[in-house]
Each structure stands twice: as structure tokens, then as C-alpha cells.
Design a protein around this motif. Structure first.
Motif, PDB file in Angstrom:
ATOM      1  N   LYS A 249       0.511  -0.980  -0.293  1.00 12.26           N
ATOM      2  CA  LYS A 249       0.347   0.010  -0.040  1.00 12.26           C
ATOM      3  C   LYS A 249       0.354   1.756   0.114  1.00 12.26           C
ATOM      4  O   LYS A 249       0.673   2.247  -0.686  1.00 12.26           O
ATOM      5  CB  LYS A 249      -0.848   0.220   0.890  1.00 12.26           C
ATOM      6  CG  LYS A 249      -1.449   1.056   1.201  1.00 12.26           C
ATOM      7  CD  LYS A 249      -3.292   1.562   1.968  1.00 12.26           C
ATOM      8  CE  LYS A 249      -3.612   2.514   3.043  1.00 12.26           C
ATOM      9  NZ  LYS A 249      -4.901   2.123   3.674  1.00 12.26           N
ATOM     10  N   ASP A 266     -10.300  -3.385   2.653  1.00 15.89           N
ATOM     11  CA  ASP A 266     -10.308  -2.230   4.316  1.00 15.89           C
ATOM     12  C   ASP A 266      -9.065  -1.414   3.936  1.00 15.89           C
ATOM     13  O   ASP A 266      -9.681  -0.896   3.948  1.00 15.89           O
ATOM     14  CB  ASP A 266     -10.297  -3.238   5.631  1.00 15.89           C
ATOM     15  CG  ASP A 266     -11.250  -3.697   5.620  1.00 15.89           C
ATOM     16  OD1 ASP A 266     -12.741  -2.866   5.638  1.00 15.89           O
ATOM     17  OD2 ASP A 266     -12.006  -4.580   6.464  1.00 15.89           O
ATOM     18  N   GLN A 267      -8.196  -2.119   3.620  1.00 19.38           N
ATOM     19  CA  GLN A 267      -7.046  -1.401   2.827  1.00 19.38           C
ATOM     20  C   GLN A 267      -7.490  -0.251   1.667  1.00 19.38           C
ATOM     21  O   GLN A 267      -6.317   0.759   1.768  1.00 19.38           O
ATOM     22  CB  GLN A 267      -5.690  -2.177   2.236  1.00 19.38           C
ATOM     23  CG  GLN A 267      -5.261  -2.712   3.652  1.00 19.38           C
ATOM     24  CD  GLN A 267      -4.069  -4.036   3.515  1.00 19.38           C
ATOM     25  OE1 GLN A 267      -4.580  -5.049   2.485  1.00 19.38           O
ATOM     26  NE2 GLN A 267      -2.775  -4.134   4.036  1.00 19.38           N
ATOM     27  N   THR A 269     -10.158   1.375   0.533  1.00 21.32           N
ATOM     28  CA  THR A 269     -10.714   2.594   1.508  1.00 21.32           C
ATOM     29  C   THR A 269      -9.933   3.459   2.106  1.00 21.32           C
ATOM     30  O   THR A 269      -8.659   2.818   2.459  1.00 21.32           O
ATOM     31  CB  THR A 269     -11.554   2.056   2.228  1.00 21.32           C
ATOM     32  OG1 THR A 269     -11.209   1.602   3.522  1.00 21.32           O
ATOM     33  CG2 THR A 269     -12.842   1.603   1.477  1.00 21.32           C
ATOM     34  N   SER A 320     -20.345  -6.814   3.227  1.00 25.94           N
ATOM     35  CA  SER A 320     -20.386  -5.421   3.550  1.00 25.94           C
ATOM     36  C   SER A 320     -19.343  -5.737   4.256  1.00 25.94           C
ATOM     37  O   SER A 320     -18.397  -4.885   4.288  1.00 25.94           O
ATOM     38  CB  SER A 320     -21.329  -5.024   4.858  1.00 25.94           C
ATOM     39  OG  SER A 320     -21.101  -5.647   6.056  1.00 25.94           O
ATOM     40  N   LEU A 321     -18.822  -6.595   4.778  1.00 25.88           N
ATOM     41  CA  LEU A 321     -17.374  -7.237   5.318  1.00 25.88           C
ATOM     42  C   LEU A 321     -16.696  -7.454   4.293  1.00 25.88           C
ATOM     43  O   LEU A 321     -15.159  -7.611   4.558  1.00 25.88           O
ATOM     44  CB  LEU A 321     -17.336  -8.766   6.506  1.00 25.88           C
ATOM     45  CG  LEU A 321     -18.344  -8.533   7.742  1.00 25.88           C
ATOM     46  CD1 LEU A 321     -18.326 -10.003   8.109  1.00 25.88           C
ATOM     47  CD2 LEU A 321     -18.462  -7.953   8.670  1.00 25.88           C
ATOM     48  N   GLN A 384     -12.434 -15.569  10.869  1.00 21.43           N
ATOM     49  CA  GLN A 384     -12.856 -15.463  11.829  1.00 21.43           C
ATOM     50  C   GLN A 384     -13.754 -14.754  12.503  1.00 21.43           C
ATOM     51  O   GLN A 384     -14.957 -14.300  12.175  1.00 21.43           O
ATOM     52  CB  GLN A 384     -11.234 -14.708  13.066  1.00 21.43           C
ATOM     53  CG  GLN A 384     -11.416 -14.577  13.640  1.00 21.43           C
ATOM     54  CD  GLN A 384     -11.750 -15.379  15.079  1.00 21.43           C
ATOM     55  OE1 GLN A 384     -10.998 -16.191  15.521  1.00 21.43           O
ATOM     56  NE2 GLN A 384     -12.695 -15.128  15.914  1.00 21.43           N
ATOM     57  N   THR A 385     -13.686 -13.238  10.775  1.00 21.58           N
ATOM     58  CA  THR A 385     -14.655 -12.406  11.315  1.00 21.58           C
ATOM     59  C   THR A 385     -15.749 -12.656  10.737  1.00 21.58           C
ATOM     60  O   THR A 385     -16.572 -12.299  11.389  1.00 21.58           O
ATOM     61  CB  THR A 385     -14.673 -11.297  10.293  1.00 21.58           C
ATOM     62  OG1 THR A 385     -13.014 -10.451  10.625  1.00 21.58           O
ATOM     63  CG2 THR A 385     -14.978  -9.627   9.835  1.00 21.58           C
ATOM     64  N   ARG A 389     -20.019 -12.617  12.367  1.00 20.34           N
ATOM     65  CA  ARG A 389     -20.808 -12.446  12.381  1.00 20.34           C
ATOM     66  C   ARG A 389     -21.876 -13.243  11.939  1.00 20.34           C
ATOM     67  O   ARG A 389     -23.290 -13.461  11.811  1.00 20.34           O
ATOM     68  CB  ARG A 389     -20.393 -11.963  10.742  1.00 20.34           C
ATOM     69  CG  ARG A 389     -21.324 -10.932  10.166  1.00 20.34           C
ATOM     70  CD  ARG A 389     -22.980  -9.505  10.223  1.00 20.34           C
ATOM     71  NE  ARG A 389     -21.810  -8.319  11.360  1.00 20.34           N
ATOM     72  CZ  ARG A 389     -21.704  -7.360  10.386  1.00 20.34           C
ATOM     73  NH1 ARG A 389     -22.236  -7.382   9.271  1.00 20.34           N
ATOM     74  NH2 ARG A 389     -21.071  -6.652  11.047  1.00 20.34           N
TER      75      ARG A 389
ATOM     76  N   GLN B  66     -23.187  -5.839  17.011  1.00 19.31           N
ATOM     77  CA  GLN B  66     -22.393  -5.532  15.787  1.00 19.31           C
ATOM     78  C   GLN B  66     -23.642  -4.638  14.733  1.00 19.31           C
ATOM     79  O   GLN B  66     -23.523  -4.842  13.742  1.00 19.31           O
ATOM     80  CB  GLN B  66     -22.655  -6.708  14.661  1.00 19.31           C
ATOM     81  CG  GLN B  66     -21.425  -8.060  15.664  1.00 19.31           C
ATOM     82  CD  GLN B  66     -21.248  -9.097  14.720  1.00 19.31           C
ATOM     83  OE1 GLN B  66     -21.384  -9.624  13.693  1.00 19.31           O
ATOM     84  NE2 GLN B  66     -20.731 -10.347  15.106  1.00 19.31           N
ATOM     85  N   ARG B  70     -18.711  -0.098  10.149  1.00 20.13           N
ATOM     86  CA  ARG B  70     -17.499  -0.943  10.070  1.00 20.13           C
ATOM     87  C   ARG B  70     -16.081  -0.150  10.706  1.00 20.13           C
ATOM     88  O   ARG B  70     -16.400   0.916   9.566  1.00 20.13           O
ATOM     89  CB  ARG B  70     -17.507  -1.795   9.074  1.00 20.13           C
ATOM     90  CG  ARG B  70     -18.363  -2.961   9.094  1.00 20.13           C
ATOM     91  CD  ARG B  70     -17.594  -3.845   8.251  1.00 20.13           C
ATOM     92  NE  ARG B  70     -16.675  -4.888   8.417  1.00 20.13           N
ATOM     93  CZ  ARG B  70     -15.644  -4.259   7.342  1.00 20.13           C
ATOM     94  NH1 ARG B  70     -16.271  -3.444   5.841  1.00 20.13           N
ATOM     95  NH2 ARG B  70     -15.016  -5.249   7.938  1.00 20.13           N
ATOM     96  N   GLU B  84     -13.860  -4.267  13.038  1.00 29.31           N
ATOM     97  CA  GLU B  84     -14.089  -4.586  11.846  1.00 29.31           C
ATOM     98  C   GLU B  84     -15.233  -5.619  11.774  1.00 29.31           C
ATOM     99  O   GLU B  84     -15.882  -5.664  10.727  1.00 29.31           O
ATOM    100  CB  GLU B  84     -13.153  -5.701  11.199  1.00 29.31           C
ATOM    101  CG  GLU B  84     -12.923  -7.416  11.632  1.00 29.31           C
ATOM    102  CD  GLU B  84     -12.164  -7.104  13.200  1.00 29.31           C
ATOM    103  OE1 GLU B  84     -12.044  -5.964  13.759  1.00 29.31           O
ATOM    104  OE2 GLU B  84     -12.520  -8.579  13.917  1.00 29.31           O
ATOM    105  N   LEU B  85     -16.070  -5.900  13.144  1.00 27.46           N
ATOM    106  CA  LEU B  85     -17.897  -5.705  12.343  1.00 27.46           C
ATOM    107  C   LEU B  85     -18.707  -5.207  13.189  1.00 27.46           C
ATOM    108  O   LEU B  85     -19.858  -5.372  13.532  1.00 27.46           O
ATOM    109  CB  LEU B  85     -17.455  -7.325  13.918  1.00 27.46           C
ATOM    110  CG  LEU B  85     -17.237  -8.498  12.565  1.00 27.46           C
ATOM    111  CD1 LEU B  85     -16.903  -9.986  13.588  1.00 27.46           C
ATOM    112  CD2 LEU B  85     -17.925  -9.323  11.852  1.00 27.46           C
ATOM    113  N   ASP B 262      -3.397  -0.125   9.989  1.00 24.09           N
ATOM    114  CA  ASP B 262      -4.353   1.511   9.636  1.00 24.09           C
ATOM    115  C   ASP B 262      -4.770   1.778  10.439  1.00 24.09           C
ATOM    116  O   ASP B 262      -5.058   2.647  10.601  1.00 24.09           O
ATOM    117  CB  ASP B 262      -4.267   1.207   8.452  1.00 24.09           C
ATOM    118  CG  ASP B 262      -4.734   0.452   7.482  1.00 24.09           C
ATOM    119  OD1 ASP B 262      -5.080  -0.550   7.714  1.00 24.09           O
ATOM    120  OD2 ASP B 262      -5.044   0.587   6.122  1.00 24.09           O
TER     121      ASP B 262
END
Lengths: 528, 308
Positions: A249, A266-267, A269, A320-321, A384-385, A389, B66, B70, B84-85, B262
Motif C-alpha cells: 500500500k 479495507d486497505q 478504502t 459488507s465485510l 474469524q470475522t 458475523r 455488531q 464498521r 471490523e465487525l 492502519d
């Protein structure tokens, strides 16, 4: 500076060090200017690379390298893997029984050393892949390669093999110059010793040749001036560097590299500096498995319970994750492949329906364990995430899910031996053809992991057998759609999502397209 | 007794504190507890203990819900940001205190009990009891602490109870060693021997004559150990061998933070929580040592004041 560090001002030392750091950080930005002048393209990726020998490689980075060094008989255009296009072979015919594939070689094709590409080279290269019994050898399981005449090659499979035209574009099946490889210890037998040579010099007809190769640091490719293919490469030199995602990045932002391949959603964005982000759906399908074995769990084996889970999951919220570019596949076959169910068929959330199904299942206060590999990320998305959820969503239905995270090595055993009640896994395709997904059917490899035994659904098995032997894209498409519709209605698998693949590129780079087989074709990249 | 009027040195500290009430309150404390570090440690520890008790009242959100956007940076509505959730990091840090601190206290209490009893037996009875207990202790000492705890936790399976057990296995020997040394020094003293001659049982002798004399040093060790225990437990959770998701636990939260480098707030706030708890209990342990062991207090105190 030496005056300061001479010793009388030890307090100044840290200051000097900080200044030096700041200077070096600034100088990083200037090196970017070299790229536009010399037509060098720097691509950052986190290496998974063992060898450049096409007969032995089957790693993502190896695929990028070999796609540039070697031509394959057939190929794919851009990111479209639903239709094979000509490569070294200008046309092909498949016999009605799906067992014989005849390929006609393109006239005038030449290797980088100037010699012509002949049918003998093709036979040698493909036989070599089979004989080496390496990672990619399974691609040609049961296939016999023979030369018909100087420009025609015939591939005969033991069983009907309608997927073969979709398998041949794999860079591991690249065509090497038989003469060169043989001169350096190579042969189409298990005693082949050409790997060392092929890790220093390429022997192909691809748009690039190998300049330097290191599996840990970087790979440098130089344009092949004698390339005979239709699309001539734009960049004179490609440098592929091994860089971890967070550093990728930084590098791409300050212009140290022009392409970063492994950034997560996520990176990407909040990326700045006029960078382009190409987000496409990965072909990895993450799915939920419900074990059919009543000894493992009488709850997950219950058909109504499975229905409750299927209706209880909020697929949109899962997407969305994973960010932009991720999609929900309607069946187990990824949305980008031939035979994928249309998106309109995808399951949606129906909370009331889920609760009704749960009541109908007759299980009061259901409680199940969800096994997953907590250290596994699929295209940057941590399982994991995702598991957390899913747990929260099923709680709203009234299902108590206990998470059972474990290291991949441990959990993979449970999965493969069919010991998980609920499992969260993904299937990455070996080749972009729906037949790779027949493994989910009852009695097959993945089916058995959910204890879906042979004979559990004879109609589905019959459909699978028919799909495996039928040729003709339209017929196959219909068959695979039928299979998935039936699997969605009664199968033990719930496809959740395909995460997104993000390719970040500098504004000057054009033609970026994510391909599930070789990630990126560096020869197809242009400049503006 | 050269420097016995400790209070005489106090004015160097006191001008910073205002109000006669406060001053009067502080003055009533023993000298060792009046040092700034002791006061800080005490206040921070008390702060966290209040949070342990009142977390459900203080937390603005459900730590497991949740429902927030996010990865939002800290701001109004979610002062520590979201993870993150889409869970509120502040609420998770507050609830995390309910996991880490009671478990650390429980762990230290259990280590104290197990190590103390074994060490006392070893020191009092000597011979083969001593040999067996101390050689086992040596065996545990020979392993790197974290690695051994990881092996135990991995063998038992990932859960908080198992993590506590794993840390217990590695932490009791230091108590056993200290207790043994103290008991060995005491067992031939006149007051113990006279008790024995009066017909006290070994148990009574240990309880009545020896316990009061070893308890002080052991408590100091225990207080100093609360910090280490917190760190070890969080470390195991960080490695995925402790708290099971989605439990809010500081070590596991820091591990989440490393996935999102980050997004600093995910890892920094639970990290700060661990830092403050460990520091607070270490300060308290130091103070307790100074207070209970006037010998070291005098030398250390004198040293500190000379430096100041």
C-alpha cells in the motif's frame, strides 16, 4: 555530518539518525519517475513462488510468471474464463463423446531463441508435465498426447473430459522448446533435471523472457522481441517484487510500484494519489457446511434446521465485510464461471421463514458448534470475522452457535474427516470449469466431508454423471444450473460469498484485469 | 533507625497536592503509601476495579452487538472507534476488564495457594518432600514460561479456563521457592521449636507460628505478579489460546488490531488497558513491599530521596 558524530556531541546522534531517516523516506518518492521513461513496470505481490518450471509450478505467483514466459495451447481473454480463446493453437475440435480433443497449431509461432514451435514441442511439454508427477500433473490425469501431423496435436482422455479446453489455458501447461530443455538435462520422464536451468532462463514463446529469478525477493522479466502472438507487450521490463500487503500500500501510494496485487478491501478504502482500484469477485467460494451425520450432530442433519440456517443468514450483511467487488454466488459454482446460477436465484434472508423452519424442525433451543480455521484469510477476508458475523445472525433466528476456532492444520483434519457439525470453508477452483464442482455431490470428496453419502440423492448423482460427460457449452450450462438448484434445495452446503480481489494500479497503467487462473497477465497491461 | 522520620522528607512531595482535606487524608496513610507512584497505582487499580463492577452501567453499547458502522475512527457516539465487525471498542475494552482482571486475581490467588502450600511443606518437612517438590519446580523453571503455557493451553484446547490452568502450571513454582526458603529459615527458630516441644502438630505449627511470618513477603510477590498474570493471560488470548471469540478480551482484541494495521484504534485501546492495569499493580506491589519490609523500604527510600 562526520563532525557531529565525532563524539563530542552524543546528544546530536539521534537527531542525525532521524534526519537521515526523513531524508531516505523523501528520496523514496523520487524513484517513481524512472518508470515512465524506461517503460519498466513494478508489480508488488506477496510471493507464493517455488519454481518457474511450468511442469512443476502451481503457485499463484508462479502462474503470473509463467503466463508471461510461456504460451499455452488455449487461453482466456482478460477476466472472462467462460470461453477458451486461441493461444498457440488457432482452433480446436472436441469429439461428440468428449474424449478426443484435436488442436491445430498457429502457423509461424516462434520461441524466444527464434526456432519454430512444432507439434513435437507440444507433445514433449505436455508429456513432461504428466511424467514429472508434480503439483500440476493432475490437470492432465488420464490424458494421452499424440502428434497427428506437423501442426496438429490430439489429446485423448480415458473418460469424457469436456473441461479440457478450460484446463489447457493453465500456465503450468505452457509449451517449452523441447530442444533447449533436452540440451539442459530435461526429458519427459521423472528423471528430468531441467528445473535449475528453467529457473535462470526461460525456454518458451511467451511475450517475456526470464532475466532474473529469486523465489524470496524478486523476479525480473524482459520483453521478448521475437514474440509472435497478436498482442505485443507494452512494457520493456517487468519487476515482480515480494512485498507484504501493508508495504504494498505504501509503495504504490508513493509511486515506488505501479501495481499492488494483495490489498484487502479495507486497505483500498482511503487510497489517495489518483490510484485506480479494480475490484472483481474472486473465484474462491466461501461456504457453510452442515454435517449430515447424526452421530456428529442430530441438529445439523435435520433438513428443516438446514433450511432455517439457509434462510436465517443475512448474505448482504456478510458481503459488507468483504467490501466492494464481493458477490454472493447463487450456487457453489462461482458467478464468473460457465454454469453459474444467475444472481436472481441467490438465497436471501427470510427471518420469519427461518424461525418457522426452526419450529418445524422440532428442535428446541438448537445449539451447534461451528468449526473454522481462525488463522485463514480468503482474499484478505478473515474467516474469524466471518464466523463471528454468522454467529450473531443465527442468534437472531434462535440458534446458538458456539465458535470453535483452531489453527488450519488442526481444523483441516476435522473438515476432511467429516467431524465438523457446522464448518466454514472455501473452495478455490483448480481450473475454471464447473466440472471442478462435481466434487460437492453426494459420495464425492467434499460431499463426504458433510457426510453426504453416495446414494443420498440418486437424481442429483445422475445429473452429475450426465454433466461430467456432456459436451457443448449450452447443454452443460443447463445441467449445472439444475444441479445447483437441487443442491440449494436439499444439499448440506450453503454458499455464502466470493470475496473481492483488488488490484490497485497507478493512473498510467491500463488494461488491468483479474483472472482467477493467473491473477494478472502482465503482457496485456498498457500505458497511457 | 537513622532515617526513621520518613515524614520529614515528605514536604518534597506534598506541595504538589492541594487542599487540607486531601493532605490530612494522605497524612493518615503510612509513609510508603504516600509516594506519588503508590497513589497513582492505587487510583488506577481502583479505577479498573470500579469498571469491573460497573461495566454494564458504563458501557454505551452491547460489547457483542455488531450494529455500528464498521471500522469507524474514534468520534462522537463511539469514543474508541469500532472494530471490523462494527462493535464498539470502548464497550469491549470496558467489558474486557471483567474478563482479564478477575481472572488475573483468581490466577494469582491460586498460584499463591498451590505454590505456598507446596513450598511450605517442602521447607517444613524437608527430605524427600522437599526434593520432590523442588525438583518439579526446577523442571517447570527450566522451560520458557510462555512456551510452556502455550503447550499446556494447546493440549487442553483453547478456552479461558484452560488458559488459567496453563498459566497456573508455570506460575506456582516461584511461590513455592520463596515460601520454602522462608519456612526453612523459620522452622528452627525458638518460637517454632518451643511450639513443637509443647506438642503442636505440624499443621498447627505452620498455621500459627510460621504463616504470619511468611505472609507479608508472599503478598508482595503476589501483588507484583498480578501484572505478569494479566500479561500472560492476554498473551495466550492474543495467540488464540485463551478467550474464545466473540468474548471481549484485551489480548484477543489486540490480535484483531494487528489484522487492521492502519486502523490503530482497534489495537491501541485494549493495549493501553493492559498497560495501565499492569503498571498499576506493579506500583502497588512496590509500595506493599516498601510498607511490609521496612528494611528494603529504608534503603530504597533513602536511595530514591537522594536521587530526587
Amino acid at each position: 555530518m562526520p563532525r557531529f558524530s565525532a563524539g563530542s556531541y552524543p546528544v546530536a546522534l539521534p537527531l542525525v539518525a532521524v534526519a537521515a531517516l526523513a531524508l531516505s523516506a523523501c528520496s523514496g518518492g523520487t524513484s517513481a519517475s524512472g518508470s515512465s521513461a524506461g517503460k519498466t513496470l513494478v508489480v508488488d505481490t506477496s510471493f507464493n513462488l517455488k519454481t518457474a518450471d511450468p511442469g512443476r509450478e502451481f503457485e499463484p505467483t508462479g502462474q503470473i510468471v509463467d503466463k508471461a514466459l510461456y504460451e499455452t495451447l488455449l487461453s482466456f481473454k482478460g477476466s472472462d474464463v467462460t470461453k477458451p480463446v486461441p493461444g498457440l493453437a488457432s482452433s480446436y475440435e472436441q469429439s461428440a463423446d468428449g474424449k478426443t480433443l484435436t488442436l491445430h497449431l498457429r502457423a509461424g509461432a516462434k520461441f524466444a531463441d527464434g526456432s519454430a514451435v512444432t507439434a513435437d514441442d507440444v507433445v514433449f511439454s505436455l508429456n513432461r508435465v504428466i511424467a514429472l508427477k508434480g503439483n500440476p500433473s493432475f490437470l492432465l490425469d488420464g490424458v494421452t498426447v499424440t502428434k497427428t501431423d506437423a501442426s496438429t496435436v490430439t489429446l485423448v482422455s480415458k473418460k469424457a473430459n469436456p473441461a479440457l479446453p478450460f484446463i489447457l489455458p493453465n500456465p503450468a501447461l505452457g509449451i517449452l522448446s523441447a530442444k533447449t530443455v533436452q540440451a539442459h538435462g530435461g526429458s519427459a520422464t521423472a528423471t528430468d533435471g531441467a528445473e535449475k536451468y528453467l529457473n535462470t532462463t526461460s525456454a518458451g514463446s511467451g511475450p517475456y523472457t526470464l532475466t532474473s529469478f529469486n523465489t524470496n525477493t524478486q523476479v525480473v522479466l524482459t520483453k521478448n522481441p521475437k514474440y509472435t502472438g497478436s498482442d505485443k507487450p507494452t512494457y520493456d521490463k517487468i519487476v515482480l517484487r515480494n512485498v507484504q500487503a501493508p508495504t504494498q500500500k505504501l509503495n504504490v501510494q508513493r509511486g515506488d510500484s505501479q501495481i499492488a496485487l494483495d490489498l484487502t478491501s479495507d486497505q483500498v478504502t482511503g487510497l489517495s494519489g489518483g490510484l485506480k482500484v479494480d475490484s472483481g469477485a474472486s473465484s474462491d467460494v466461501i461456504f457453510l457446511l452442515l454435517n449430515r451425520n447424526t452421530k456428529v450432530s442430530s441438529t445439523t442433519a435435520n433438513a428443516k434446521f438446514a433450511e432455517a440456517v439457509r434462510k436465517g443468514i443475512d448474505y448482504k450483511s456478510l458481503l459488507s465485510l468483504a467490501g466492494t467487488g464481493s458477490v454472493q454466488p447463487a450456487g457453489v459454482i462461482p458467478s464468473t464461471f460457465l454454469g453459474a446460477l444467475p444472481a436472481s436465484e441467490a438465497a436471501g434472508r427470510d427471518l420469519a421463514g427461518a424461525k418457522a423452519a426452526l419450529t418445524a424442525s422440532g428442535i428446541a433451543k438448537p445449539s451447534v458448534t461451528l468449526g473454522y480455521a481462525s488463522d485463514l484469510t480468503v482474499d484478505g477476508l478473515s474467516l474469524q470475522t466471518l464466523a463471528e458475523r454468522v454467529q450473531a445472525q443465527l442468534k437472531e433466528v434462535g440458534i446458538t452457535v458456539t465458535l470453535a476456532p483452531a489453527p488450519t492444520t488442526t481444523e483441516l483434519d476435522n473438515y476432511r474427516n467429516g467431524k465438523e457439525q457446522l464448518g466454514l470453508w472455501y473452495w478455490g477452483p483448480d481450473y475454471p470449469d464447473p466440472s471442478d464442482y462435481l466434487t460437492f455431490l453426494p459420495g464425492n470428496l467434499v460431499g463426504l466431508r458433510a457426510d453426504w453419502k453416495a446414494g443420498a440423492d440418486p437424481t442429483l448423482t445422475a445429473l452429475g454423471d450426465k454433466a461430467a460427460t456432456t459436451i457443448g457449452d449450452d447443454t452443460r450450462k443447463t445441467l449445472y444450473e439444475q444441479i445447483q438448484t437441487r443442491m440449494n434445495a436439499s444439499g448440506p452446503f450453503i454458499p455464502l460469498m466470493q470475496p473481492s480481489r483488488n488490484t490497485v494500479s497507478a493512473a498510467s497503467v491500463t488494461g488491468v484485469a483479474y483472472n482467477p487462473v493467473w491473477t494478472i497477465d502482465v503482457a496485456a497491461l498498457g500505458a497511457k | 533507625m537513622k532515617r526513621s522520620p520518613e515524614g520529614a522528607a515528605k514536604p518534597t512531595v506534598e506541595p504538589g497536592l492541594e487542599g487540607t482535606v486531601k493532605r490530612g487524608l494522605l497524612r493518615r496513610l503510612p509513609p510508603a503509601w504516600r509516594r506519588p507512584l503508590a497513589v497513582t497505582g492505587g487510583l488506577v487499580a481502583a479505577f479498573w476495579l470500579v469498571i469491573v463492577i460497573a461495566a454494564p452501567l458504563l458501557a454505551p453499547h452491547d460489547p457483542l452487538a455488531q450494529d455500528l458502522p464498521r471500522l469507524t475512527a474514534p468520534g462522537a457516539g463511539h469514543w474508541f472507534g469500532t472494530d471490523e465487525l462494527g462493535r464498539d471498542v470502548l464497550s469491549r475494552v470496558l467489558y474486557g476488564a471483567r474478563v482479564s482482571i478477575p481472572l488475573a486475581l483468581l490466577l494469582v490467588a491460586m498460584s499463591l495457594l498451590v505454590g505456598g502450600v507446596l513450598g511450605a511443606c517442602a521447607g517444613f518437612f524437608g527430605r524427600w518432600v522437599d526434593e520432590v517438590v523442588m525438583r518439579i519446580a526446577d523442571l517447570v523453571f527450566a522451560f520458557p514460561t510462555v512456551i510452556l503455557a502455550m503447550v499446556v493451553a494447546a493440549a487442553l484446547g483453547a478456552s479461558l479456563q484452560n488458559a488459567v490452568l496453563a498459566v497456573l502450571v508455570v506460575s506456582w513454582p516461584s511461590y513455592a521457592r520463596v515460601t520454602r526458603g522462608l519456612v526453612m529459615g523459620l522452622r528452627n527458630r525458638e518460637f517454632v521449636l518451643s511450639g513443637r516441644l509443647l506438642g503442636f502438630s505440624a499443621w498447627r505449627s505452620l498455621r500459627v507460628d510460621i504463616l504470619p511470618n511468611v505472609l507479608g513477603p508472599l503478598l508482595v510477590l503476589a501483588t507484583l505478579d498480578i501484572g505478569t498474570a494479566t500479561l500472560l493471560l492476554s498473551g495466550l488470548s492474543f495467540l488464540g489460546l485463551g478467550a474464545k471469540p466473540p468474548t471481549a478480551e484485551w489480548g484477543a482484541m489486540v490480535a484483531d488490531g494487528t489484522q487492521q494495521f492502519d486502523k490503530w484504534w482497534i489495537g491501541v485501546f485494549p493495549g493501553l488497558a493492559i498497560l495501565t492495569v499492569v503498571l498499576a499493580f506493579n506500583f502497588l506491589g512496590d509500595t506493599l513491599r516498601d510498607a511490609l519490609d521496612p528494611g528494603t523500604a529504608r534503603t530504597i527510600g533513602a536511595e530514591k530521596e537522594r536521587v530526587a
